[in-house]
Scaffold this motif. Sequence first.
Motif, mmCIF file in Angstrom:
data_model
loop_
_atom_site.group_PDB
_atom_site.id
_atom_site.type_symbol
_atom_site.label_atom_id
_atom_site.label_comp_id
_atom_site.label_asym_id
_atom_site.label_seq_id
_atom_site.Cartn_x
_atom_site.Cartn_y
_atom_site.Cartn_z
ATOM 1 N N SER A 2 0.839 -1.144 -0.024
ATOM 2 C CA SER A 2 -0.015 0.066 0.232
ATOM 3 C C SER A 2 0.871 1.284 -0.030
ATOM 4 N N LYS A 3 1.969 1.334 0.726
ATOM 5 C CA LYS A 3 2.589 2.233 0.799
ATOM 6 C C LYS A 3 3.606 2.539 -0.500
ATOM 7 N N HIS A 5 2.337 1.740 -3.347
ATOM 8 C CA HIS A 5 1.415 2.280 -4.212
ATOM 9 C C HIS A 5 1.192 3.878 -3.949
ATOM 10 N N LEU A 6 0.912 3.955 -2.801
ATOM 11 C CA LEU A 6 0.750 5.445 -2.328
ATOM 12 C C LEU A 6 2.019 6.459 -2.766
ATOM 13 N N LEU A 9 1.683 7.173 -6.481
ATOM 14 C CA LEU A 9 0.746 7.959 -6.791
ATOM 15 C C LEU A 9 1.374 9.489 -6.526
ATOM 16 N N VAL A 172 -8.812 5.899 -6.167
ATOM 17 C CA VAL A 172 -7.739 6.114 -5.087
ATOM 18 C C VAL A 172 -7.466 7.537 -4.846
ATOM 19 N N VAL A 174 -5.555 10.322 -2.388
ATOM 20 C CA VAL A 174 -4.674 10.305 -1.181
ATOM 21 C C VAL A 174 -4.830 11.739 -0.408
ATOM 22 N N LYS A 182 -2.953 9.269 3.885
ATOM 23 C CA LYS A 182 -3.659 8.226 4.006
ATOM 24 C C LYS A 182 -4.207 8.033 2.604
ATOM 25 N N GLU A 183 -4.373 6.707 2.127
ATOM 26 C CA GLU A 183 -4.621 6.190 0.858
ATOM 27 C C GLU A 183 -6.070 5.723 0.738
#
Length: 199
Positions: A2-3, A5-6, A9, A172, A174, A182-183
């Motif tokens: 997740s991080k 991907h975040l 982004l 998604v 952010v 936070k995503e």
Amino acid sequence: MSKQHLFALIMWSATLAATAAVADVQTPAGAGARTSTAQSEAEEAAIRRVLSEFRTTRVPLSRAMEIAERLHDGSKTADISFEIDGPPVYRVRTIRNEHVWENAIDANTGSITGKEMTSSLKELDREDLAKILALKWIKQELSDAVQVAEKAAAGSALAGGLIRQDGKLNFVIVVASGDHLKEVLLEPPKVGKQDTSHH
């Protein structure tokens, strides 16, 4: 995951030149932990830098979307990201029919900066094209998803768009919340092909 991907982004449009090279490095399996620690530190530093710049801006992301959509009647936002590769701007891509426009909106004044980039759907890569075509079958707009995400994460959005994850398309968003990013993933409701109502 997740991080990563975040962070990808946040780096959407190669925004943080100083750390983008680190963010794009693919660590081979079995590589030393030192590389991933250095990458984590670079990511943390970049996130702190983004948050620091974002807190001083005067134009919220939702307003930047409105400004970009007003440039072309009937267009809607496909994706948006906050960039600090110089004065802070929102990079906004809007679409209408076969046209795609990309504009930079100054995050402090709300004015258009730089030159508008125009393309057609035919010029997009396959993944972008699939996401943009999917917007036509989604009831919810990105602006709706931003409002939901800001409430859910108790903060202010600084990027958003569609992603394909596990075969599903999700919005998604952010959100800057306190000292963290936070995503928020939202599964948009689909419009049935028989549904001819407009909203």
